[in-house]
Write an enzyme that holds these catalytic residues in place. Structure first.
Site, PDB file in Angstrom:
ATOM      1  N   SER A   1       0.826  -1.295  -0.009  1.00  0.00           N
ATOM      2  CA  SER A   1      -0.023  -0.100  -0.018  1.00  0.00           C
ATOM      3  C   SER A   1       0.738   1.168  -0.061  1.00  0.00           C
ATOM      4  O   SER A   1       0.528   2.371  -0.606  1.00  0.00           O
ATOM      5  CB  SER A   1      -0.986  -0.155   1.240  1.00  0.00           C
ATOM      6  OG  SER A   1      -0.469   0.255   2.487  1.00  0.00           O
TER       7      SER A   1
ATOM      8  N   MET B   1      10.382  -7.001   4.353  1.00  0.00           N
ATOM      9  CA  MET B   1      10.665  -7.193   5.615  1.00  0.00           C
ATOM     10  C   MET B   1      11.746  -8.283   5.675  1.00  0.00           C
ATOM     11  O   MET B   1      11.638  -9.541   5.911  1.00  0.00           O
ATOM     12  CB  MET B   1       9.331  -8.040   5.994  1.00  0.00           C
ATOM     13  CG  MET B   1       8.002  -7.265   5.959  1.00  0.00           C
ATOM     14  SD  MET B   1       8.143  -5.753   7.138  1.00  0.00           S
ATOM     15  CE  MET B   1       7.554  -6.329   8.786  1.00  0.00           C
TER      16      MET B   1
ATOM     17  N   LEU C   1      18.537  -5.948   5.464  1.00  0.00           N
ATOM     18  CA  LEU C   1      19.598  -5.738   4.299  1.00  0.00           C
ATOM     19  C   LEU C   1      21.130  -5.735   5.053  1.00  0.00           C
ATOM     20  O   LEU C   1      21.085  -5.055   6.151  1.00  0.00           O
ATOM     21  CB  LEU C   1      19.313  -4.361   3.616  1.00  0.00           C
ATOM     22  CG  LEU C   1      17.979  -4.674   2.721  1.00  0.00           C
ATOM     23  CD1 LEU C   1      17.682  -3.200   2.303  1.00  0.00           C
ATOM     24  CD2 LEU C   1      18.299  -5.450   1.749  1.00  0.00           C
TER      25      LEU C   1
ATOM     26  N   HIS D   1       9.006   3.132   8.510  1.00  0.00           N
ATOM     27  CA  HIS D   1       8.773   2.328   9.905  1.00  0.00           C
ATOM     28  C   HIS D   1       7.590   2.827  10.727  1.00  0.00           C
ATOM     29  O   HIS D   1       7.439   3.925  10.924  1.00  0.00           O
ATOM     30  CB  HIS D   1       9.936   2.313  10.550  1.00  0.00           C
ATOM     31  CG  HIS D   1      10.088   1.371  11.876  1.00  0.00           C
ATOM     32  ND1 HIS D   1      10.190   0.121  11.719  1.00  0.00           N
ATOM     33  CD2 HIS D   1       9.964   1.531  13.091  1.00  0.00           C
ATOM     34  CE1 HIS D   1      10.404  -0.704  12.783  1.00  0.00           C
ATOM     35  NE2 HIS D   1      10.111   0.245  13.567  1.00  0.00           N
TER      36      HIS D   1
ATOM     37  N   ASP E   1      16.964   0.118  11.637  1.00  0.00           N
ATOM     38  CA  ASP E   1      16.145   1.257  11.931  1.00  0.00           C
ATOM     39  C   ASP E   1      16.747   2.394  12.837  1.00  0.00           C
ATOM     40  O   ASP E   1      16.173   2.677  13.601  1.00  0.00           O
ATOM     41  CB  ASP E   1      14.670   0.518  12.716  1.00  0.00           C
ATOM     42  CG  ASP E   1      13.978  -0.453  11.752  1.00  0.00           C
ATOM     43  OD1 ASP E   1      13.845  -0.099  10.678  1.00  0.00           O
ATOM     44  OD2 ASP E   1      13.300  -1.313  12.541  1.00  0.00           O
TER      45      ASP E   1
ATOM     46  N   GLN F   1      -1.418   7.535   8.018  1.00  0.00           N
ATOM     47  CA  GLN F   1      -0.541   8.551   8.037  1.00  0.00           C
ATOM     48  C   GLN F   1       0.757   8.281   7.467  1.00  0.00           C
ATOM     49  O   GLN F   1       1.339   9.037   6.821  1.00  0.00           O
ATOM     50  CB  GLN F   1      -0.079   8.732   9.805  1.00  0.00           C
ATOM     51  CG  GLN F   1      -1.307   9.292  10.539  1.00  0.00           C
ATOM     52  CD  GLN F   1      -2.078  10.721   9.888  1.00  0.00           C
ATOM     53  OE1 GLN F   1      -1.206  11.272   9.228  1.00  0.00           O
ATOM     54  NE2 GLN F   1      -3.167  10.629  10.045  1.00  0.00           N
TER      55      GLN F   1
HETATM   56  C1  GAR Z   1       4.128  -0.522   6.753  1.00  0.00           C
HETATM   57  O1  GAR Z   1       3.168  -0.292   8.115  1.00  0.00           O
HETATM   58  C2  GAR Z   1       5.464  -0.265   6.981  1.00  0.00           C
HETATM   59  O2  GAR Z   1       5.552   0.865   8.056  1.00  0.00           O
HETATM   60  C3  GAR Z   1       5.898  -1.580   7.518  1.00  0.00           C
HETATM   61  O3  GAR Z   1       5.239  -2.556   6.989  1.00  0.00           O
HETATM   62  C4  GAR Z   1       4.042  -2.271   6.555  1.00  0.00           C
HETATM   63  C5  GAR Z   1       3.816  -2.525   4.967  1.00  0.00           C
HETATM   64  O4  GAR Z   1       2.738  -2.172   4.437  1.00  0.00           O
HETATM   65  N1  GAR Z   1       7.120  -1.732   7.610  1.00  0.00           N
HETATM   66  C6  GAR Z   1       8.096  -2.220   8.223  1.00  0.00           C
HETATM   67  O5  GAR Z   1       7.348  -2.563   9.598  1.00  0.00           O
HETATM   68  C7  GAR Z   1       9.417  -2.393   8.082  1.00  0.00           C
HETATM   69  N2  GAR Z   1      10.215  -2.748   9.355  1.00  0.00           N
HETATM   70  P1  GAR Z   1       2.602  -1.923   2.943  1.00  0.00           P
HETATM   71  O6  GAR Z   1       3.144  -3.187   2.332  1.00  0.00           O
HETATM   72  O7  GAR Z   1       0.913  -1.909   2.881  1.00  0.00           O
HETATM   73  O8  GAR Z   1       3.103  -0.737   2.534  1.00  0.00           O
END
Ligand code: GAR
Length: 187
Positions: free
Chosen positions: A13, A89, A92, A108, A144, A172
């Site tokens: 998304s 996820m 790296l 994040h 992070d 957000q």
């Molecule tokens: C998001 O909430 C992003 O911040 C998080 O994964 C989700 C991905 O949603 N990222 C992490 O946790 C990275 N450590 P999306 O695939 O719908 O963009």
């Protein structure tokens, strides 16, 4: 023209929001390729938007270094200068990060430096935080921990659940990531 590769692992998304913002606000940037380490919804969405995609699975390589070399090759093949992580996820390696030093950006779901890593919302709720939020930051070799570009704070309500907080913060995130593009590139 700024050429961005976007790395995802799931729903995609945030990647879609970046693509939409680039189009709607006529930002002088282009998503050259969407790369995922697994077949996922985000890849289908990217294809539906007409973006180039590539699935590069860890299990198809003997080592993490070989896997990351394939990812780097795809980034270079598409002549991308920046790498945006959008729900990628996997951690790296320092070698990968150093190849793109100062040119990898991540979003994040917490107010870093609080709650690095996984299950951020669950941990914020368990600790009875009053606020959580999301952060866009440069990626360095520590998890992070890179320089913060933008942050958005979100109030945690009394009867907040992990599900409601996830949804609130994701809304957000979708605003923050496009804003970060403008800030990074002074657009
Ligand atoms: C998001 O909430 C992003 O911040 C998080 O994964 C989700 C991905 O949603 N990222 C992490 O946790 C990275 N450590 P999306 O695939 O719908 O963009």
């Amino acid at each position: 023209m700024i050429r961005l590769a976007v790395l995802i692992s799931g729903r995609g998304s945030n990647m879609i929001r970046l693509a939409k913002a680039i189009k709607d606000y006529e930002i002088a940037a282009k998503i050259t390729v969407v790369i995922s380490n697994r077949r996922c919804t985000g890849i289908t969405l990217a294809q539906n938007c007409g973006l180039a995609t590539k699935v590069i699975k860890r299990k198809d390589f003997n080592t993490q270094a070989e896997h990351e070399a394939a990812i780097a090759a795809a980034i270079h093949y598409h002549r991308s200068t920046y790498v945006f992580l959008a729900g990628y996820m996997a951690i790296l390696s320092g070698d990968f990060v150093n190849q793109f030093a100062g040119r990898i950006i991540n979003i994040h779901p917490s107010l870093l430096p609080k709650y690095k890593g996984l299950n951020t919302h669950k941990r914020a709720l368990m600790n009875k935080e009053k606020y959580s939020g999301c952060t866009v930051h440069y990626v360095n070799s520590r998890l992070d921990s890179g320089k913060i570009i933008l942050q958005k704070r979100v109030k945690i309500s009394k009867n907040e659940t992990e599900k409601t907080l996830t949804r609130k913060i994701l809304i957000q995130e979708h605003k923050l990531y496009p804003k970060a593009i403008s800030k990074i590139f002074n657009l």
